[in-house]
Structure formats: C-alpha cells, structure tokens
Design a protein around this motif. Structure first.
Motif, PDB file in Angstrom:
ATOM      1  N   PHE A  78       0.852  -1.189   0.000  1.00 18.11           N
ATOM      2  CA  PHE A  78       0.000   0.000   0.000  1.00 18.11           C
ATOM      3  C   PHE A  78       0.891   1.243   0.000  1.00 18.11           C
ATOM      4  O   PHE A  78       2.078   1.189   0.364  1.00 18.11           O
ATOM      5  N   THR A  79       0.302   2.387  -0.377  1.00 23.26           N
ATOM      6  CA  THR A  79       1.005   3.676  -0.349  1.00 23.26           C
ATOM      7  C   THR A  79      -0.006   4.775  -0.068  1.00 23.26           C
ATOM      8  O   THR A  79      -1.103   4.788  -0.648  1.00 23.26           O
ATOM      9  N   ILE A  80       0.370   5.690   0.832  1.00 19.70           N
ATOM     10  CA  ILE A  80      -0.435   6.883   1.098  1.00 19.70           C
ATOM     11  C   ILE A  80       0.475   8.089   0.843  1.00 19.70           C
ATOM     12  O   ILE A  80       1.555   8.201   1.447  1.00 19.70           O
ATOM     13  N   VAL A  81       0.061   8.975  -0.039  1.00 20.98           N
ATOM     14  CA  VAL A  81       0.906  10.106  -0.441  1.00 20.98           C
ATOM     15  C   VAL A  81       0.323  11.417   0.065  1.00 20.98           C
ATOM     16  O   VAL A  81      -0.775  11.458   0.633  1.00 20.98           O
ATOM     17  N   ASP A  82       1.104  12.499  -0.169  1.00 22.96           N
ATOM     18  CA  ASP A  82       0.695  13.864   0.181  1.00 22.96           C
ATOM     19  C   ASP A  82       0.384  13.998   1.668  1.00 22.96           C
ATOM     20  O   ASP A  82      -0.673  14.498   2.080  1.00 22.96           O
ATOM     21  N   LEU A  83       1.333  13.560   2.478  1.00 27.91           N
ATOM     22  CA  LEU A  83       1.169  13.648   3.927  1.00 27.91           C
ATOM     23  C   LEU A  83       2.115  14.708   4.479  1.00 27.91           C
ATOM     24  O   LEU A  83       3.286  14.787   4.070  1.00 27.91           O
ATOM     25  N   PRO A  84       1.669  15.518   5.423  1.00 26.90           N
ATOM     26  CA  PRO A  84       2.568  16.489   6.046  1.00 26.90           C
ATOM     27  C   PRO A  84       3.485  15.787   7.043  1.00 26.90           C
ATOM     28  O   PRO A  84       3.185  14.683   7.507  1.00 26.90           O
ATOM     29  N   PRO A  85       4.607  16.375   7.376  1.00 25.99           N
ATOM     30  CA  PRO A  85       5.458  15.782   8.406  1.00 25.99           C
ATOM     31  C   PRO A  85       4.719  15.729   9.744  1.00 25.99           C
ATOM     32  O   PRO A  85       3.813  16.506  10.017  1.00 25.99           O
ATOM     33  N   GLY A  86       5.110  14.781  10.587  1.00 24.56           N
ATOM     34  CA  GLY A  86       4.503  14.665  11.902  1.00 24.56           C
ATOM     35  C   GLY A  86       4.375  13.211  12.332  1.00 24.56           C
ATOM     36  O   GLY A  86       4.789  12.285  11.626  1.00 24.56           O
ATOM     37  N   THR A  87       3.793  13.028  13.498  1.00 27.46           N
ATOM     38  CA  THR A  87       3.573  11.685  14.038  1.00 27.46           C
ATOM     39  C   THR A  87       2.096  11.344  13.909  1.00 27.46           C
ATOM     40  O   THR A  87       1.230  12.134  14.318  1.00 27.46           O
ATOM     41  N   PHE A  88       1.825  10.168  13.364  1.00 28.17           N
ATOM     42  CA  PHE A  88       0.448   9.788  13.070  1.00 28.17           C
ATOM     43  C   PHE A  88       0.155   8.384  13.614  1.00 28.17           C
ATOM     44  O   PHE A  88       1.056   7.544  13.739  1.00 28.17           O
ATOM     45  N   SER A  89      -1.119   8.148  13.905  1.00 30.35           N
ATOM     46  CA  SER A  89      -1.576   6.816  14.305  1.00 30.35           C
ATOM     47  C   SER A  89      -1.967   6.030  13.063  1.00 30.35           C
ATOM     48  O   SER A  89      -2.555   6.581  12.124  1.00 30.35           O
ATOM     49  N   VAL A  90      -1.641   4.738  13.074  1.00 29.25           N
ATOM     50  CA  VAL A  90      -1.963   3.867  11.942  1.00 29.25           C
ATOM     51  C   VAL A  90      -2.753   2.661  12.466  1.00 29.25           C
ATOM     52  O   VAL A  90      -2.355   2.032  13.454  1.00 29.25           O
TER      53      VAL A  90
END
Length: 323
Positions: free
Chosen positions: A60-72
């Motif tokens: 999978f790929t998710i694009v156009d994300l800003p920098p930072g810490t995210f939950s997955v």
C-alpha cells in the motif's frame, strides 16, 4: 488590512515551499503471506483520516502527507486489527513500514445433546408408530443403535402404551369375544359380566406392560424394546426375532438374558389370580404353563414385527446404521 493579511499568509506558507511525505508498506501474516484488501488508516490531530487498501501483494502507499507523528490502524475481515504510530520527517520524504495481521481468534463452541435428550427424541418417534394407523407399536425401535432409555422414560413409554385409546379399544374387543364365547364363566353374562371381563383384560394389559416394559427393565437395566433387524437372510432374521425372547440388549448395549420378558410373563400371569373370579383362577402349574405360552407368544410377535408389522406400521423411521 485585509489585503495585507492575505499577503502575509501567502508569504508565510507559499505552496511551492510546502514539504510532503508518503507512507509505503506491506501487510502480511506472521508466516509472511501477503494480506490483500487490508484497510490501512492513518490519522493525526490536524489531519483528516487517510486510507489505502493493500494490493494482491499486500502493498500500500499513502501520499501527500505532512510531516509529523500519526496513528496507523490496519484491519481486515477475519484478522485481528493492529495499531501503531509512524513519524514522518521532512528529511525522508518516504517512510516504510510492515504490519503483521494475525487471524482473529474464534470461540469454538460444541453443542451436543445428552443421551437423555437423544432418547427422548427417539421415544417421540416411537410414539408415532401405529399398526394400520390405529394400534400403538411403541415398543419397537427401527433405529438399530438407539440410545438406552432411562428408568423414567421406560415408565413413561409403558404408561403411554397402556393408556392408548387403540389398546383400550382392543381390550374392549377381546372382552366382547370372551363374552360371546363365555370364556371365564365365573364372570357370568350381561353388562356386568362384560365389565368384569373388560377389567380383567385391562389388568392384564397394564400389569404386563408395566412389569415387562418398565419395572423389570429398570431393575435389570435392560432395554424393553424390540430392535428391528431388517437385514440378512430370512433364516437369520427369523432366529434373531425368536431369540429376543430369551436374549435382550442391556442398557450398556451388551446382550443379556431377557429376564424382563421371561419373568414379566410369569409375574403377570401370577398377578392375574388376584382379580380373576375364584373359579377361573389358576394354580401354580397352570400359571407357569401360561407363562411359557406367553413367552412363545412374544416370540411369535417378534417374528411378526420382523417380517410383517413394519410394512403396516406408520412413521416407521429407520436408521441406516443396521447390523
């Protein structure tokens, strides 16, 4: 002032200077097998949830994300979901991660009926068996490997048989024939004589059914039913039917001497001396002789059950697990 504000915002956050990141990865089982169609959802405080679906190779790929810490969160039907976090930094535009999904734990529940419940269902079938749709044929099992009856079930089956309207009509018919032929003359004639004959014949039915079909089978732990054989040569079936008067099936499934039938016929004959007219009562020798005749009659009844009565019996459900 409004124009100045727009200018300041544009200067502070020009689109051409914004940094974007992407998250790529793979979803597999603990054995390394790819998991297709898994839903990968990424979310953060200032980011609406973004999702992607893994392909046939689990990627999978998710694009156009800003920098930072995210939950997955990664989930798929049939698997336990997993959660984690990922940190995207401007220095590395693409982050990669591997997620492992394990098959969801399932509670295995085995539901089984007790022997008593199974026997109850078999009794229900037997209570629908009638010769020519009229006379009860409850003490015959067309299920070869039938579950043994409890003592309570033996008594209930005996009561059901003794109180059945078909048997009560049969008793009345027998009493009428005895009246016409003046059998047991001690009862005399007329309605009073018929009533006495009917009462005596009913006593024979009740005592024979309960002694041989419930009391003694409970004492000796024996099954009071005749088990229809239905297979094999004619001679093997004949001798099987005859032998059931002296050999029966115990509650544990093993053959036993048929004390219930042999002693039942003798006991019922002896008990009848309590209610027959004095001049019609039988001595010990006659009682024993009649008991032996009763055993012979049981043998003939078994032969009829094996070769004739099944064809005339309604609702004769037969199990395929025959000998």
């Amino acid at each position: 002032m409004f124009l100045s504000l727009r200018s300041d915002l544009a200067a502070a956050d020009p689109g051409q200077n914004r940094t974007y990141c992407s998250l790529s990865g793979r979803v597999t089982t603990p054995e390394g097998t790819p998991v297709p169609e898994a839903i990968v959802q990424l979310s953060g405080p200032l980011l609406p949830p973004r999702t992607a679906t893994s392909d046939a190779d689990g990627r999978f790929t998710i694009v156009d994300l800003p920098p930072g810490t995210f939950s997955v969160t990664v989930s798929r039907d049939g698997f336990s979901p997993v959660t984690g976090s990922v940190r995207l930094v401007p220095e590395a535009n693409t982050a990669s991660a591997t997620f492992t999904l394990r098959p969801a734990a399932t509670d295995s529940v085995t539901v089984s009926a007790s022997d008593k419940d199974i026997a109850e269902a078999q009794i229900h079938l037997a209570e629908q068996q009638r010769i020519a749709g009229i006379l009860p044929n409850f003490f015959v099992s067309y299920i070869w490997r039938a579950t043994p009856l409890t003592s309570g079930q033996k008594f209930r089956l005996a009561l059901k048989n003794a109180a059945d309207p078909g048997n009560l009509i049969l008793v009345g018919t027998v009493a009428g024939v005895q009246q016409a032929t003046n059998s047991f003359p001690g009862y005399s004639q007329g309605w009073k004589g018929y009533g006495r004959r009917y009462g005596a014949d009913l006593g024979n039915l009740v005592s024979g059914t309960f002694i041989g079909g419930a009391i003694l089978p409970s004492v000796f732990h024996q099954d009071p039913r005749y088990f229809y054989k239905g297979t094999g040569s004619t001679s093997s079936r004949f001798w099987y039917a005859v032998s059931r008067t002296v050999v029966t099936r115990g509650d544990k499934g093993r053959p036993q001497p048929n004390y219930s039938t042999m002693l039942g016929d003798m006991s019922a004959g002896a008990l009848s001396n309590l209610y027959y007219a004095p001049e019609d009562r039988q001595g010990a020798k006659v009682t024993i002789a009649n008991g032996l005749l009763g055993i012979a009659g049981d043998a003939m009844n078994n032969v009829f059950q094996e070769f004739v009565l099944k064809k005339l019996t309604t609702n004769n459900k037969r199990n395929t697990l025959q000998p």
